[in-house]
Structure formats: C-alpha cells, structure tokens
Scaffold this motif. Structure first.
Motif, PDB file in Angstrom:
ATOM      1  N   ARG A 154     -12.571  17.889  15.487  1.00  0.00           N
ATOM      2  CA  ARG A 154     -12.321  16.980  13.646  1.00  0.00           C
ATOM      3  C   ARG A 154     -11.820  18.147  12.791  1.00  0.00           C
ATOM      4  NH1 ARG A 154     -14.197  11.311  11.929  1.00  0.00           N
ATOM      5  NH2 ARG A 154     -13.375  10.920  10.290  1.00  0.00           N
ATOM      6  N   THR A 155     -13.352  18.990  12.155  1.00  0.00           N
ATOM      7  CA  THR A 155     -13.203  19.297  11.896  1.00  0.00           C
ATOM      8  C   THR A 155     -12.286  21.112  11.248  1.00  0.00           C
ATOM      9  OG1 THR A 155     -14.764  20.495  12.293  1.00  0.00           O
ATOM     10  CG2 THR A 155     -16.194  19.018  10.569  1.00  0.00           C
ATOM     11  N   SER A 200      -9.498  13.975  19.145  1.00  0.00           N
ATOM     12  CA  SER A 200      -9.984  14.136  17.858  1.00  0.00           C
ATOM     13  C   SER A 200      -9.300  15.307  16.994  1.00  0.00           C
ATOM     14  CB  SER A 200     -11.295  14.259  16.970  1.00  0.00           C
ATOM     15  OG  SER A 200     -11.848  15.396  17.971  1.00  0.00           O
ATOM     16  N   SER A 201      -7.987  15.253  16.886  1.00  0.00           N
ATOM     17  CA  SER A 201      -7.329  16.769  16.750  1.00  0.00           C
ATOM     18  C   SER A 201      -6.568  15.870  15.751  1.00  0.00           C
ATOM     19  CB  SER A 201      -6.868  17.964  17.230  1.00  0.00           C
ATOM     20  OG  SER A 201      -6.330  19.145  16.536  1.00  0.00           O
ATOM     21  N   TYR A 202      -7.017  16.672  13.974  1.00  0.00           N
ATOM     22  CA  TYR A 202      -5.107  16.163  13.502  1.00  0.00           C
ATOM     23  C   TYR A 202      -3.754  16.693  13.766  1.00  0.00           C
ATOM     24  CZ  TYR A 202      -8.611  14.193  10.310  1.00  0.00           C
ATOM     25  OH  TYR A 202      -9.351  13.419   9.547  1.00  0.00           O
ATOM     26  N   LEU A 212      -6.186  11.317  12.285  1.00  0.00           N
ATOM     27  CA  LEU A 212      -7.162  11.737  12.886  1.00  0.00           C
ATOM     28  C   LEU A 212      -6.926  11.446  14.182  1.00  0.00           C
ATOM     29  CD1 LEU A 212     -10.332  13.004  13.371  1.00  0.00           C
ATOM     30  CD2 LEU A 212     -10.841  10.701  13.103  1.00  0.00           C
TER      31      LEU A 212
END
Length: 493
Positions: A77-78, A116-118, A440
């Motif tokens: 995610r980050t 959860s990857s953008y 997201l």
C-alpha cells in the motif's frame, strides 16, 4: 458516435522521437486516439492539461516493497502510493522478502499482498540453488521474471553457485524469461568486509572499500558468459561502475540479450556525499568515486545502459543512522523521487525529455515484454500516463514521502520539474500532486499481458536436462571397470 470516458487536452505528448501538441482520448483502460483536438471523439469528461507534458508512465524494474515480512519498512500500500505520486505506473518487485519468493506458497503470499497496489506490477521470483526445481512452476503461477543475488544484499540470501546459475539459465532460456542479476562477487565482498571489521574499520567509506569495482567487473563477466552460452536473457541491476561498461558494450555487440539499468544515486551522488551522509547512503553496490558519474551518463545516452530504475529499498530511520556502517541497513526509498530528479537534469540540459521517456518507459517496457501495451502513448495501449510540469520548482523532503521509510539522501535537494498527475490504465491514482485514496487496489499483475520475443536457446545439447539421460548404446562412464568387456585385439602379423 458513443462518447469515450476522458479526453486530455492541451498537453505536449512526448515519445522517444518527438514532442507534439496533441489531445489523448481514453476509453476504459486504454488510449483510443492521439491527435488534433478537433479529431477527438465526444467524451463524458475532459481534462485541461495546458502547459503540461504528457509522458508514458515510468516503469521501475527494481523496487523492494518488503511485503510480506517487513511491514515496518514498507508495504504494498505505501510503496505503490509512493510510486503513484512519483509518476511511476508499473513496478517490478524483488524477491528478498520473508519468505523469499522462491516457492509457490511464497508467491501466493506476495500476490495476495500486491492486491492492495495502486499501480500495476510484475513479480521477480528467486533464482537460487534451492529454487531451480520450481522455476517453470513459478512462471506458470504468475512470476514475470527472476532475480539472482550473485552479490549479497538485504535478507542475506545465499548467492547461487555457478552451477545453479548455469542450470537456472538453461531452464529459463527456452522460456524466454529474463533474469535480473545483482552482479557483485560475493566471495570478494565477504572476505574484505570481514578483514576490515577485524581491523576495527566502521567508517562510512569502509563499505565502498569492501565492494571494489573489480567485484562488479568479475560478476558481470561471469554472468554474461553463462548467458551467452545458454542463450538466456539477463538484466544487470543497479550498474554502478564506469570500469565494467566495456563488458556490456562488447556483449551487446556480440548479440547477447542483456539489458542494463542504473539509478539516480549512481548518476548524481558520489563519495563526497557519502562522507557527508554516512549510513544513509549505504547501499549495494556502493556509491562510488566522482569519476564514475559522467561515464554512466554517457552510457545511458549511447544505449550501453538501457534504463533508469530506483532500487527503492526502504528501511526504518534507526536502521539507517547507526554509527557503525556495518550495522546500517543497505538502501533507501527512491520510487517517489526519481522522476523529479531526472526532470531536473532535463531542465539542466543534461538529457532531453525524449531521452528520459526512452530510459524510464520505453526501454523497460521492451525488456519485460510489455511494449505496445505499456511504455507508449498510442491507440490500443494502456492509459498509463504521467503529466509533468517542467516549470514547477521545489525542495524534496523526506517528511512528505508516502513510503513508510522517512529518510532519504535527497532530503533538501532543489528540483525543477515534477509529476503532478498520474493515471494507471485510465484512472487517476495521483491528481494535483495528491494520492487518490480510493484507487487503492487498482493495480494489476502485468503477467497476463507479457509477450516476450521468441526465445533463442543455445548449446541445448549440453544443458543439464540433456545430459541426465544416457543415450542408447553408450555406456555410462561411471560403470565399474570390471563390468566392461575387454577390448578386442586388432594386432596384425
């Protein structure tokens, strides 16, 4: 005519060959038209990009999102948020997570985390002595490529033996799958580091002394020899030294399928900065003396080095600021700052914007079998777009990074040129400089669109798989001597 989803108007569209005034029409996930604004189809939405340059989104072949295993350093995610805010639309994640991505179970954990990857993503599997038997199954299950840690790095994964490296290339050459290689000689590194530790050297420059350019020269030469023999495709990661460029040039002239990346840190930093920043700049391969910077730039411009990557390798602040250099973890975050750093060099006249597009998008798309769908602004391609403001000036700050890691050697650096909007497959993931939170999980694996060229394996009769079966009528050489018939006499009178 049915309206499309979006038309971007007013931008200058950049390719490796030209910069043109054009509008871009997007429907669903793909570009459907590029050209004069009055030729665009009707659209449900329009975006005014006047004064901006429209680039194919950057493809970063080398990131460490640390997930699974090290969430205090980074998560998907980050890490992907940092990519989105840096104009990066596709990343390739390295396998030195916990567990390493060398089994089907470990791959499933990685793929689950990546949901959860953008941004879109590829997964490098692990090539090591213990994973050779799983390579084909890993490709089938979703791995796009492999990584061989010939030089040691974070995670302390054992370097593959030369025998395993050769057999791995033998398995992957017929599949056309490319292997990333961290090319440093592990034996040289470990011996020199131990010698200095025993002597009490804990200063920042001891790290460079442990990893001289000859370690890179030797490892690259060895890897290219095995790749050329087998016909395997290889990719040299984070090329750092001027001294080893001749090997790459010679191999490319001979037709070896080798691609090469370097990173902003090797182009823009050197030991003068290491003396100032200490453990923050500890990474593998090391930051080198100033004499290496300009030859690496020239190698990018003449095609010896193909592309820019970042080796985004985040750590907690306390893991980077210890007084003993050997206790500082190697690497730092870079996926969010790469584009601003390189656009600054474009503004300084060190490279053209067209060259930057070739290094950041076109070359990696071709290396990983994505070109046409990614890496280009053209009808039919994914609408992976970075809109950049070449006039915007600012100061990079580690405090505003989207990475978990908030420590960077670029902190306080003046930059001139920023990505201000990022689209991944037609959807904004960064807009007006801010992350689009509800994107997201929008990222997808690129495995399903990967189309590598036809492989060209060589010397297949000598592959391990070929020599395991004894040909009919040939006695195995290991057969006991007393079981072999005595030779017939052919003496004549």
């Amino acid at each position: 005519m049915q309206p499309v989803d979006l038309v971007i108007r007013g931008a200058k569209v950049v390719s490796p060959d030209s910069i043109i005034d054009a509008s871009v029409a997007i429907d669903g996930e793909r570009i459907v038209a590029v050209g004069r604004d009055d030729a665009m189809p009707p659209a449900r939405d329009a975006f005014d990009a006047t004064g901006l340059y429209l680039l194919p989104g950057a493809i970063d072949s080398h990131v460490h999102f640390r997930d699974p295993g090290y969430p205090h350093k980074e998560t998907w995610r980050t890490g992907s948020a940092a990519a989105a805010c840096g104009g990066v639309t596709t990343v390739f994640d390295m396998p030195n997570t916990n567990p390493p991505t060398g089994t089907l179970d470990a791959l499933e954990l990685k793929l689950s985390a990546a949901r959860s990857s953008y941004v879109d993503y590829g997964i490098h599997g692990l090539l090591g002595d213990d994973t050779i038997a799983h390579l084909e199954a890993l490709v089938e299950a979703g791995v796009t490529s492999f990584k061989a840690f010939v030089g040691n790095t974070f995670g302390n994964l054992p370097a593959p033996t030369d025998g395993a490296l050769l057999e791995g290339f033998e398995k992957l050459a017929p599949l056309g799958v490319r292997t990333v290689v961290h090319a440093e000689n592990s034996s040289i590194l470990s011996r020199r580091q131990k010698r200095m530790q025993d002597a009490g050297r804990i200063d920042a420059l001891a790290h460079l002394a442990a990893r001289p350019a000859v370690a890179e020269i030797e490892a690259i030469g060895r890897v290219l020899t095995l790749a050329e023999w087998t016909g395997a495709r290889v990719h040299i990661a984070h090329h750092s030294a001027a001294d080893s460029l001749f090997l790459i040039r010679d191999a490319k002239r001979r037709g070896v399928d080798v691609t090469v990346e370097t990173c902003p840190q090797y182009l823009l930093l050197n030991t003068d900065d290491m003396s100032r920043l200490g453990g923050i700049l500890r990474l593998n391969p090391p930051i080198r003396e100033p004499r290496h910077n300009d030859p690496l730039w020239q190698a990018l411009k003449d095609g010896t080095i193909d592309m820019i990557a970042t080796d985004h390798a985040p750590h907690a602040v306390e893991e980077k600021t210890r007084s003993n250099i050997w206790e500082c973890d190697c690497g730092f975050p870079g996926v969010e700052t790469q584009m601003a750093l390189m656009l600054t060099e474009v503004n300084r006249g060190r490279a053209s914007l067209m060259e930057y597009v070739r290094w950041s998008a076109v070359a990696p798309a071709k290396a990983w079998g994505l070109y046409g769908t990614k890496g280009v602004i053209a009808p039919g391609a994914h609408a992976d777009i970075a809109l950049v403001d070449l006039d915007r000036k600012g100061v990079l700050s580690q405090h505003t990074l989207h990475s978990v890691s908030r420590i960077s050697p670029w902190h306080g650096r003046l930059v001139h040129g920023y990505p201000v909007h990022t689209l991944v497959r037609g959807r904004f993931v960064m807009r007006d400089g801010a992350l689009v939170e509800d994107a997201l999980g929008w990222g997808r694996s690129v495995k399903t669109i990967q189309q590598m060229p036809t492989p060209r394996p060589l010397n297949t009769a000598h592959y391990t798989s070929a020599i395991l079966t004894t040909p009919a009528g040939v006695r195995p050489t290991a057969e006991p001597l007393d079981a072999i018939d005595a030779p017939q006499s052919h003496e004549t009178a």
